[in-house]
Design an enzyme around this catalytic site. Structure first.
Site, mmCIF file in Angstrom:
data_model
loop_
_atom_site.group_PDB
_atom_site.id
_atom_site.type_symbol
_atom_site.label_atom_id
_atom_site.label_comp_id
_atom_site.label_asym_id
_atom_site.label_seq_id
_atom_site.Cartn_x
_atom_site.Cartn_y
_atom_site.Cartn_z
ATOM 1 N N ASP A 12 0.823 -1.209 0.000
ATOM 2 C CA ASP A 12 0.000 0.000 0.000
ATOM 3 C C ASP A 12 0.858 1.260 0.000
ATOM 4 O O ASP A 12 1.919 1.299 0.632
ATOM 5 C CB ASP A 12 -0.904 -0.009 1.238
ATOM 6 C CG ASP A 12 -1.971 1.067 1.188
ATOM 7 O OD1 ASP A 12 -2.350 1.495 0.081
ATOM 8 O OD2 ASP A 12 -2.438 1.492 2.263
ATOM 9 N N ASN A 14 1.634 3.260 -2.991
ATOM 10 C CA ASN A 14 2.275 3.677 -4.242
ATOM 11 C C ASN A 14 1.736 5.005 -4.756
ATOM 12 O O ASN A 14 2.491 5.908 -5.116
ATOM 13 C CB ASN A 14 2.076 2.602 -5.322
ATOM 14 C CG ASN A 14 2.941 1.384 -5.102
ATOM 15 O OD1 ASN A 14 4.064 1.485 -4.639
ATOM 16 N ND2 ASN A 14 2.406 0.222 -5.433
ATOM 17 N N ARG A 16 0.013 7.399 -3.228
ATOM 18 C CA ARG A 16 0.305 8.543 -2.348
ATOM 19 C C ARG A 16 1.771 8.958 -2.457
ATOM 20 O O ARG A 16 2.098 10.141 -2.428
ATOM 21 C CB ARG A 16 -0.038 8.175 -0.895
ATOM 22 C CG ARG A 16 -1.536 8.245 -0.592
ATOM 23 C CD ARG A 16 -1.841 7.768 0.801
ATOM 24 N NE ARG A 16 -1.763 6.304 0.891
ATOM 25 C CZ ARG A 16 -1.534 5.649 2.029
ATOM 26 N NH1 ARG A 16 -1.294 6.316 3.146
ATOM 27 N NH2 ARG A 16 -1.511 4.333 2.042
ATOM 28 N N TRP A 17 2.662 7.958 -2.580
ATOM 29 C CA TRP A 17 4.087 8.272 -2.751
ATOM 30 C C TRP A 17 4.311 9.043 -4.050
ATOM 31 O O TRP A 17 5.065 10.022 -4.090
ATOM 32 C CB TRP A 17 4.894 6.975 -2.763
ATOM 33 C CG TRP A 17 6.380 7.159 -2.801
ATOM 34 C CD1 TRP A 17 7.229 7.204 -1.729
ATOM 35 C CD2 TRP A 17 7.203 7.319 -3.967
ATOM 36 N NE1 TRP A 17 8.538 7.375 -2.159
ATOM 37 C CE2 TRP A 17 8.546 7.451 -3.541
ATOM 38 C CE3 TRP A 17 6.941 7.353 -5.337
ATOM 39 C CZ2 TRP A 17 9.610 7.613 -4.410
ATOM 40 C CZ3 TRP A 17 8.004 7.523 -6.215
ATOM 41 C CH2 TRP A 17 9.323 7.649 -5.758
ATOM 42 N N HIS A 29 3.429 3.932 -8.721
ATOM 43 C CA HIS A 29 3.274 2.520 -9.090
ATOM 44 C C HIS A 29 4.558 1.987 -9.731
ATOM 45 O O HIS A 29 4.975 0.862 -9.462
ATOM 46 C CB HIS A 29 2.093 2.351 -10.043
ATOM 47 C CG HIS A 29 0.770 2.687 -9.431
ATOM 48 N ND1 HIS A 29 0.340 2.115 -8.257
ATOM 49 C CD2 HIS A 29 -0.225 3.538 -9.824
ATOM 50 C CE1 HIS A 29 -0.858 2.593 -7.940
ATOM 51 N NE2 HIS A 29 -1.213 3.461 -8.877
ATOM 52 N N SER A 57 -6.864 -5.572 -6.363
ATOM 53 C CA SER A 57 -8.014 -6.203 -5.721
ATOM 54 C C SER A 57 -9.270 -6.093 -6.589
ATOM 55 O O SER A 57 -9.308 -5.317 -7.557
ATOM 56 C CB SER A 57 -8.285 -5.545 -4.366
ATOM 57 O OG SER A 57 -8.881 -4.265 -4.553
ATOM 58 N N GLU A 59 -11.792 -4.685 -5.689
ATOM 59 C CA GLU A 59 -12.306 -3.329 -5.449
ATOM 60 C C GLU A 59 -11.548 -2.263 -6.239
ATOM 61 O O GLU A 59 -12.051 -1.148 -6.432
ATOM 62 C CB GLU A 59 -12.241 -2.997 -3.941
ATOM 63 C CG GLU A 59 -13.220 -3.773 -3.071
ATOM 64 C CD GLU A 59 -12.786 -5.207 -2.810
ATOM 65 O OE1 GLU A 59 -13.662 -6.058 -2.566
ATOM 66 O OE2 GLU A 59 -11.566 -5.483 -2.858
ATOM 67 N N LEU A 122 11.631 -20.186 -5.097
ATOM 68 C CA LEU A 122 10.673 -19.249 -4.513
ATOM 69 C C LEU A 122 9.429 -19.230 -5.374
ATOM 70 O O LEU A 122 9.523 -19.177 -6.599
ATOM 71 C CB LEU A 122 11.284 -17.835 -4.445
ATOM 72 C CG LEU A 122 10.327 -16.692 -4.073
ATOM 73 C CD1 LEU A 122 9.851 -16.840 -2.624
ATOM 74 C CD2 LEU A 122 10.989 -15.332 -4.283
ATOM 75 N N ARG A 172 1.687 -5.045 5.976
ATOM 76 C CA ARG A 172 0.979 -4.002 5.228
ATOM 77 C C ARG A 172 1.725 -2.693 5.408
ATOM 78 O O ARG A 172 1.968 -2.233 6.527
ATOM 79 C CB ARG A 172 -0.462 -3.824 5.695
ATOM 80 C CG ARG A 172 -1.109 -2.672 4.897
ATOM 81 C CD ARG A 172 -2.577 -2.534 5.047
ATOM 82 N NE ARG A 172 -3.071 -1.525 4.099
ATOM 83 C CZ ARG A 172 -4.250 -1.536 3.523
ATOM 84 N NH1 ARG A 172 -5.104 -2.505 3.787
ATOM 85 N NH2 ARG A 172 -4.607 -0.593 2.680
ATOM 86 N N SER A 180 -8.193 -5.221 4.153
ATOM 87 C CA SER A 180 -8.650 -4.920 2.795
ATOM 88 C C SER A 180 -8.982 -6.165 1.964
ATOM 89 O O SER A 180 -8.563 -6.285 0.824
ATOM 90 C CB SER A 180 -7.612 -4.048 2.054
ATOM 91 O OG SER A 180 -7.476 -2.805 2.700
ATOM 92 N N GLU A 191 1.088 -13.747 11.876
ATOM 93 C CA GLU A 191 1.571 -12.573 12.615
ATOM 94 C C GLU A 191 1.535 -11.369 11.671
ATOM 95 O O GLU A 191 2.062 -11.431 10.565
ATOM 96 C CB GLU A 191 3.003 -12.802 13.110
ATOM 97 C CG GLU A 191 3.184 -14.039 13.973
ATOM 98 C CD GLU A 191 2.427 -13.993 15.291
ATOM 99 O OE1 GLU A 191 2.135 -12.870 15.772
ATOM 100 O OE2 GLU A 191 2.135 -15.074 15.842
#
Length: 224
Positions: A12, A14, A16-17, A29, A57, A59, A122, A172, A180, A191
């Protein structure tokens, strides 16, 4: 010391940055992809087997069309440039969610999964057009259609994350303390770590600090 098999991340901040630094959400982004590459390197270093990234998402379709188009173009370019490197480095890519994108992006996603399906160092699970509530509903519908008993084991087997262990850690970023609609079934005993940093500012040191903090936690899973 707790072992770490699976880390999930809500990337979360991107937009705003980008607005803060360049007056452009899209710039944020793009910058976020560099952080993704750093986190992949640390995951390999610490022998983490599964990394799940919340990229888009169900949304997020509510966002401006121009931003959505840019995000998908960014993803197309990333896959075209990086998927062969992923394959060379024994990294597997799996998509969590429904592939309802352009023909080009759908084909890129499908071909990327096919190319890397046997890799084992991975596994990167990319959550695209993903919503946890929809995932659970879809799993229940599958059980009903097959006339199978609705229980925890069968639901887990029919989620997008079938055969993937539940996350040990959920991170997050972005100074937002909510889930979300992400992996709601799978994080029952995960955790959770919230970071005030926006995703492009989150770095390898931040990730390693969370890993080391997790390793010290006493995990009871309901016991004393």
């Amino acid at each position: 010391m707790n072992s770490i098999n699976h880390v999930a991340i809500i990337m979360d901040g991107n937009g705003r940055w980008g607005l803060k630094n360049y007056n452009s959400r899209n710039k944020g982004h793009k910058a976020g992809l560099k952080t993704v590459e750093s986190i992949i390197k640390v995951s390999i270093k610490y022998k983490i087997k599964f990394l799940t990234l919340y990229a888009f998402s169900t949304e997020n379709w509510k966002r401006p069309k121009s931003e959505i188009n840019y995000l998908f173009k960014l993803l197309e370019n990333f896959l075209e440039l990086k998927i062969k490197k992923f394959h060379k480095n024994n990294i597997k890519l799996k998509i969590l969610g429904e592939k309802m994108f352009s023909k080009k992006l759908n084909n890129l996603l499908i071909n990327s999964e096919k190319l890397t399906k046997k890799n084992s160092k991975l596994q990167i699970n990319l959550a695209l057009n993903y919503g946890s509530r929809k995932e659970i509903v879809n799993a229940t519908k599958k059980l009903n259609s097959r006339k199978l008993e609705i229980n925890e084991k069968n639901i887990s087997k029919n989620l997008y994350t079938s055969n993937i262990p539940d996350p040990d850690i959920l991170i997050r970023t972005g100074k937002t303390n909510r889930l979300s609609n992400f992996l709601l079934w799978q994080i029952s005993y995960t955790e959770i770590f919230f970071s005030n940093k926006l995703w492009p500012d989150f770095n390898e040191k931040d990730f390693i600090k969370i890993i080391k903090n997790f390793q010290k936690i006493k995990r009871n899973f309901g016991e004393i």
